[in-house]
Motif scaffolding. Structure first.
Motif, PDB file in Angstrom:
ATOM      1  N   ASP A 125       6.886  -1.483  -0.662  1.00 18.20           N
ATOM      2  CA  ASP A 125       8.311  -1.190  -0.841  1.00 18.20           C
ATOM      3  C   ASP A 125       8.822  -1.696  -2.180  1.00 18.20           C
ATOM      4  O   ASP A 125       9.572  -1.007  -2.868  1.00 18.20           O
ATOM      5  N   GLN A 126       8.421  -2.899  -2.559  1.00 15.03           N
ATOM      6  CA  GLN A 126       8.982  -3.532  -3.745  1.00 15.03           C
ATOM      7  C   GLN A 126       8.242  -3.171  -5.035  1.00 15.03           C
ATOM      8  O   GLN A 126       8.833  -3.169  -6.108  1.00 15.03           O
ATOM      9  N   LYS A 127       6.948  -2.869  -4.920  1.00 12.34           N
ATOM     10  CA  LYS A 127       6.157  -2.641  -6.130  1.00 12.34           C
ATOM     11  C   LYS A 127       5.537  -1.250  -6.203  1.00 12.34           C
ATOM     12  O   LYS A 127       4.831  -0.932  -7.142  1.00 12.34           O
ATOM     13  N   GLY A 128       5.794  -0.427  -5.199  1.00 18.14           N
ATOM     14  CA  GLY A 128       5.212   0.906  -5.203  1.00 18.14           C
ATOM     15  C   GLY A 128       5.751   1.779  -6.322  1.00 18.14           C
ATOM     16  O   GLY A 128       6.863   1.548  -6.817  1.00 18.14           O
ATOM     17  N   PRO A 129       4.952   2.774  -6.769  1.00 18.90           N
ATOM     18  CA  PRO A 129       3.604   3.117  -6.300  1.00 18.90           C
ATOM     19  C   PRO A 129       2.588   2.008  -6.652  1.00 18.90           C
ATOM     20  O   PRO A 129       2.577   1.497  -7.773  1.00 18.90           O
ATOM     21  N   ILE A 130       1.767   1.676  -5.671  1.00 21.79           N
ATOM     22  CA  ILE A 130       0.794   0.604  -5.830  1.00 21.79           C
ATOM     23  C   ILE A 130      -0.473   0.977  -5.063  1.00 21.79           C
ATOM     24  O   ILE A 130      -0.397   1.612  -4.008  1.00 21.79           O
ATOM     25  N   SER A 131      -1.616   0.606  -5.608  1.00 26.35           N
ATOM     26  CA  SER A 131      -2.878   0.951  -4.958  1.00 26.35           C
ATOM     27  C   SER A 131      -3.217  -0.050  -3.863  1.00 26.35           C
ATOM     28  O   SER A 131      -2.698  -1.168  -3.831  1.00 26.35           O
ATOM     29  N   ARG A 132      -4.120   0.342  -2.981  1.00 30.60           N
ATOM     30  CA  ARG A 132      -4.567  -0.562  -1.922  1.00 30.60           C
ATOM     31  C   ARG A 132      -5.235  -1.802  -2.511  1.00 30.60           C
ATOM     32  O   ARG A 132      -5.092  -2.908  -1.993  1.00 30.60           O
ATOM     33  N   ILE A 133      -5.978  -1.600  -3.599  1.00 29.97           N
ATOM     34  CA  ILE A 133      -6.650  -2.734  -4.246  1.00 29.97           C
ATOM     35  C   ILE A 133      -5.626  -3.739  -4.748  1.00 29.97           C
ATOM     36  O   ILE A 133      -5.755  -4.955  -4.556  1.00 29.97           O
ATOM     37  N   GLN A 134      -4.540  -3.239  -5.355  1.00 27.48           N
ATOM     38  CA  GLN A 134      -3.497  -4.130  -5.853  1.00 27.48           C
ATOM     39  C   GLN A 134      -2.782  -4.833  -4.705  1.00 27.48           C
ATOM     40  O   GLN A 134      -2.433  -6.013  -4.800  1.00 27.48           O
ATOM     41  N   VAL A 135      -2.580  -4.109  -3.614  1.00 27.77           N
ATOM     42  CA  VAL A 135      -1.945  -4.722  -2.436  1.00 27.77           C
ATOM     43  C   VAL A 135      -2.804  -5.869  -1.921  1.00 27.77           C
ATOM     44  O   VAL A 135      -2.312  -6.953  -1.604  1.00 27.77           O
ATOM     45  N   ALA A 136      -4.114  -5.639  -1.841  1.00 30.04           N
ATOM     46  CA  ALA A 136      -5.033  -6.677  -1.356  1.00 30.04           C
ATOM     47  C   ALA A 136      -5.008  -7.900  -2.276  1.00 30.04           C
ATOM     48  O   ALA A 136      -4.985  -9.044  -1.809  1.00 30.04           O
TER      49      ALA A 136
END
Length: 404
Positions: free
Chosen positions: A25-36
Motif C-alpha cells: 500500500d505504501q510503497k507500491g508498485p513493489i516486487s515480491r522480492i522487495q517486500v520480502a
C-alpha cells in the motif's frame, strides 16, 4: 493445538499479512522480492500472503519492473476501487455521511442537521441516516467492507464504545457493535480530533513524519498525537485535551469547571465572543459593517489589515503557542499541524505561535520544527475513513476480508 497456540498463530498471520499489505500500500508498485527484503519475511511466506491477497482482489499485479538480470520482477500494488466504505462524522448538531473507496477517494457525501438529546435518539437517527445513504448510493457500491464513525467525545476505539459526549448523556454506548449488527459489516469508532490527526498522517501534511501533533481549533480546541506512526492513545485511550491547559488563571470559566483554559480564548466561540465584546465597547473595525460575523470573516478582515481582527488573532496565536510549547517539551515532535478556519490567517497566527514555541521550549526541540496548516480538515469525514484505513494497515479488517 490448544486455544492459546491457535490464538498465537492467528496473531502471527494477522501481523505478517498486515506487514505485507502495508508495504504494498505504501510503497507500491513493489516486487515480491522487495517486500520480502523490507518486511524481513521469508520469500515463501511473502509469496503465500500475496497469493491470498490476489485471490481476494485486495492487490493486483501491474507492469513489470526493469530487472538487473534474470527473470523480470512483477510489481504489486493495492486494489482500491472495488472496495467501498462509509465514513460518518457525527457532530453535536449534524451528521455527515460519505462514501469512500480504499484509495481515500470520496465518491459521494451528504450533510444533515441532526439534533439529538438522548442516547436512543442518537442511535436511531444514525442508523436511519446510514440506511438512507446506502439506499441512495447502492449502485455505486461494489463491496461495502466497513463503516467508520468519529465523534466529539471519549471513545474506546478497541471496543467501539462511546464513553462520554458533552451534549448527550451516554451510558457505555457500544456503538461499534450496534452498527455492525445492523448493517453486517465491521464498524470502527474514534474520536474526531484523534481521527483527524491519523488522517493527516495517512493523507495530509504529516505523512512524511513519524511523530507529529495536530491541534484543531473549532467549536472546541483539542489535539491528536502521532507517535512512531501510530495514534497515541495511552492506557486510558483518551489523550490530547490541550484545550484544557490553563493559559490564564484569571480568565473566563471553562465548561470543564476550571478558569482560563486554552479553549476559553482559542476556539471559534471564544474568538467570536471577543470580537463582539470589543465591537460593543466601540472599538473601530470593518467587521462592524457586517450583519453577522463568522470566523472566516474575522480572518479575511485581518488579512486585509483590520486592526481589531489582527489583534484578536495575534493573541489567539500567542495563546496557542504557549500550549504548543508545552507539548513540544513533552513529545519533541517532528511537525506541528494546525487545523481549523483560523489557518486562513496563518501568515498572522503562525509567527505568533512560533515565537512562543521558541521562547518557551527547548532549543533542540523547536529547531527546524515545521508548523503547518492541515491539508485535510476541510474533508469532514476523512477522519472516519482514517479509522478504516488503520484497520486495514494493522490487519484487523484485512484479516476479515481474507476470511481468516
Amino acid at each position: 493445538m490448544n486455544g492459546t497456540q491457535k490464538g498465537n498463530v492467528d496473531l502471527v498471520k494477522q501481523l505478517n499479512g498486515a506487514a505485507v499489505y502495508r508495504l504494498i500500500d505504501q510503497k507500491g508498485p513493489i516486487s515480491r522480492i522487495q517486500v520480502a527484503e523490507l518486511s524481513q519475511l521469508a520469500p515463501a511466506s511473502v509469496t503465500k500472503i500475496t497469493r491470498q491477497l490476489l485471490e481476494k482482489g485486495l492487490i493486483k499485479e501491474v507492469a513489470q519492473q526493469a530487472s538487473t538480470g534474470g527473470r523480470r520482477a512483477i510489481s504489486l500494488k493495492t486494489e482500491t476501487s472495488p472496495f467501498h466504505s462509509i465514513a460518518v462524522r457525527l457532530g453535536r448538531d449534524y451528521v455527515q455521511v460519505s462514501l469512500y473507496d480504499l484509495g481515500a477517494n470520496e465518491i459521494a457525501s451528504e450533510y444533515h442537521e441532526f439534533n439529538y438529546l438522548h442516547q436512543n435518539e442518537l442511535i436511531e437517527g444514525l442508523i436511519d441516516y446510514i440506511r438512507s445513504f446506502i439506499h441512495s448510493y447502492k449502485e455505486q457500491m461494489e463491496q461495502l467492507i466497513a463503516i467508520g464513525i468519529v465523534l466529539p467525545g471519549l471513545v474506546n476505539p478497541e471496543l467501539g464504545v462511546v464513553e462520554y459526549m458533552h451534549n448527550v448523556e451516554i451510558d457505555a454506548l457500544s456503538l461499534g457493535d450496534i452498527i455492525h449488527d445492523h448493517f453486517g459489516v465491521e464498524c470502527f469508532i474514534g474520536n474526531d480530533i484523534r481521527g483527524l490527526a491519523l488522517a493527516e498522517h495517512y493523507f495530509g501534511a504529516s505523512k512524511d513524519s513519524q511523530d507529529s501533533i495536530l491541534i484543531s481549533v473549532g467549536r472546541g480546541t483539542g489535539a491528536g498525537m502521532i507517535v512512531n506512526g501510530q495514534i497515541f492513545l495511552g492506557y486510558n485511550r483518551n489523550v490530547g485535551e490541550i484545550g484544557h491547559i490553563q493559559i490564564d488563571p484569571l480568565g473566563d470559566r471553562c465548561q470543564c469547571g476550571n478558569f482560563g483554559c486554552l479553549e476559553t480564548v482559542a476556539s471559534n466561540p471564544a474568538i467570536l465572543r471577543r470580537v463582539h465584546q470589543l465591537l460593543e465597547q466601540g472599538h473601530p473595525s470593518s467587521l462592524a459593517e457586517l450583519s453577522s460575523i463568522a470566523i472566516e470573516d474575522i480572518c479575511a478582515h485581518a488579512n486585509l489589515g483590520d486592526e481589531l481582527s489582527r489583534q484578536i488573532l495575534f493573541n489567539v496565536g500567542n495563546h496557542i503557542g504557549k500550549a504548543v510549547a508545552i507539548t513540544v517539551n513533552l513529545f519533541n515532535p517532528q511537525k506541528i499541524v494546525i487545523a481549523g478556519q483560523i489557518t486562513t490567517a496563518k501568515d498572522l497566527i503562525f509567527p505568533a505561535i512560533e515565537r512562543n514555541v521558541e521562547s518557551q521550549s527547548l532549543k533542540a526541540f523547536y529547531k527546524n520544527l515545521p508548523i503547518v496548516a492541515s491539508e485535510v480538515y476541510k474533508q469532514p469525514t476523512i477522519a472516519a475513513f482514517a479509522m478504516i484505513k488503520r484497520a486495514m494497515l494493522n490487519g484487523v479488517l484485512l484479516q476479515k476480508l481474507m476470511g481468516e
